[in-house]
Design a protein around this motif. Sequence first.
Motif, short mmCIF file in Angstrom:
data_model
loop_
_atom_site.label_atom_id
_atom_site.label_comp_id
_atom_site.label_asym_id
_atom_site.label_seq_id
_atom_site.Cartn_x
_atom_site.Cartn_y
_atom_site.Cartn_z
N LEU A 137 156.34 24.81 5.30
CA LEU A 137 157.68 25.39 5.41
C LEU A 137 157.96 26.25 4.19
N GLY A 138 158.39 27.49 4.41
CA GLY A 138 158.85 28.36 3.34
C GLY A 138 160.34 28.55 3.45
N ILE A 139 161.05 28.37 2.33
CA ILE A 139 162.50 28.56 2.29
C ILE A 139 162.80 29.65 1.27
N ASP A 140 163.42 30.74 1.72
CA ASP A 140 163.77 31.86 0.84
C ASP A 140 165.28 31.96 0.74
N VAL A 153 169.82 32.53 3.80
CA VAL A 153 168.66 31.67 3.58
C VAL A 153 167.78 31.77 4.81
N LYS A 154 166.48 32.00 4.59
CA LYS A 154 165.53 32.06 5.69
C LYS A 154 164.54 30.92 5.55
N SER A 184 161.08 30.72 12.82
CA SER A 184 161.93 30.90 11.65
C SER A 184 163.38 30.83 12.07
N ALA A 185 164.24 30.56 11.11
CA ALA A 185 165.68 30.49 11.34
C ALA A 185 166.38 30.83 10.05
N SER A 186 167.65 31.14 10.14
CA SER A 186 168.37 31.55 8.93
C SER A 186 169.80 31.04 8.94
N ALA A 232 173.84 26.82 4.02
CA ALA A 232 173.02 27.81 4.73
C ALA A 232 171.62 27.28 4.99
N THR A 233 171.07 26.54 4.01
CA THR A 233 169.75 25.94 4.21
C THR A 233 169.80 24.88 5.30
#
Length: 484
Positions: A3-6, A12-13, A26-28, A51-52
């Motif tokens: 999992l990548g969280i930006d 937040v993606k 993916s989701a945001s 947002a996360t």
Amino acid sequence: MYLGIDLGTSGVKAMLMDADQRIVGSASGALEVSRPHPGWSEQDPADWIAATTEALDALRAAHPAELAAVRGIGLSGQMHGATLLDAADGVLRPCILWNDTRSHGEAAALDADPRFRAITGNIVFPGFTAPKLAWVKNNEPEIFAKVRWVLLPKDYLRLWLTGEHLSEMSDSAGTSWLDTGARTWSAALLAATELEERQMPRLVEGTDRAGTLRQELAARFGLGDGVVVAGGAGDNAASACGMGTVSDGAAFVSLGTSGVLFAANGSYLPNPQSAVHAFCHALPDTWHQMGVILSATDALNWHSRVTGVSAAELTAALGGSLKAPTGVTFLPYLSGERTPHNDASIRGAFVGLGHESDRAVLTQAVLEGVSFAIRDSLEALRLAGTQLTRVTAIGGGSRSRYWLQSIATALSLPVDVPADGDFGAAFGAARLGLIAATGADPVSVCTAPVTAETIEPVPALAAAYEEAYGRYRRLYPAIRDAVN
């Protein structure tokens, strides 16, 4: 699964990637910026968590089995933000973001201390973290006195995820407190802002394990026990991991809201006088240089708002073949400029307008102006010891083939266009999560995408572009003297 969280400025993606590096979903979650005064830019860290949570809930709804199989999480985030916590990890004030300019006076005062450039390898820009703390000390002393921890935005997310006060080298290099060559906090620079190393998070490499997901959150989002959280990276370094820009000499040009010319370095090559950022990369024993312009697609979007025509229509009207510069020059300094001028007060301009200067001429000048600003960054990187042979284009502006032809010709370098895919910061963060969880070789994981097309410079326009770039270069001091 990984999992990548930006954590970006506008949202937040969260991205799910399997062991073969295929994107599963993916989701945001959306974010807003508060601007209570001119030049201020803030966010409430609680909104980052909300947002996360929104993004992870959406991923769980769409891909519950895949999310349950996650073994590693990587974090990416907007850089430079000052997130101030008390001894109980309570947030003391809204986070002061990267694009907040209130601390320009404090930045100039710190930059006048020669130790900062000598130790960090960078100018102290108003957007960096250290001058923000100096501003808080000068303007909110009661808050400054309570500061127990100074965290960067993504590292506040890490605290929520793991309970650990940790950061990594690439993000911390943008604080003006890191000894960038030695990859450690500088006690002398912290003392210059009346802080101590105990108030900073412990440092790890971006590929290292940096905590494990708390059990209550694992249960909340349907993940298993013992999920590793990687050190992660600042957003540009994470994007470089996603693009495979990790080996010495590899480079990309990003045409986003701002523009970035990013080059990976196998050694530390600072040259602060050129206003090039010399930061640690997310991979051990690797650094990067970065020229940053503050208005790239932002300049085209401004032109779109003024003319009432979409950016896509504006660029399409130029046709498919690059044209010679018309003599109208655009300086894209709508928000000031960073590389190479470090000038927060400079503003943009059209020069050379005539009765014949129609909308298409202005559009062409806007694209050329951004191309020449990126050429400024290329020249700054050359002064800092980096020679590039080609670049890869990413970001929304890279969808314009005309613009890529302009950049290739302005830089005199081929521009590679990657095959369709999402190779951005969330993908790079997921790659870092994979490396931290499995111990895989970082270079073998962080490979470059397949190139779909290479845009070559247009030889017939090389001389005209060089002449136009010279005119562009001469205009900055004239405009600076007029507005200051």
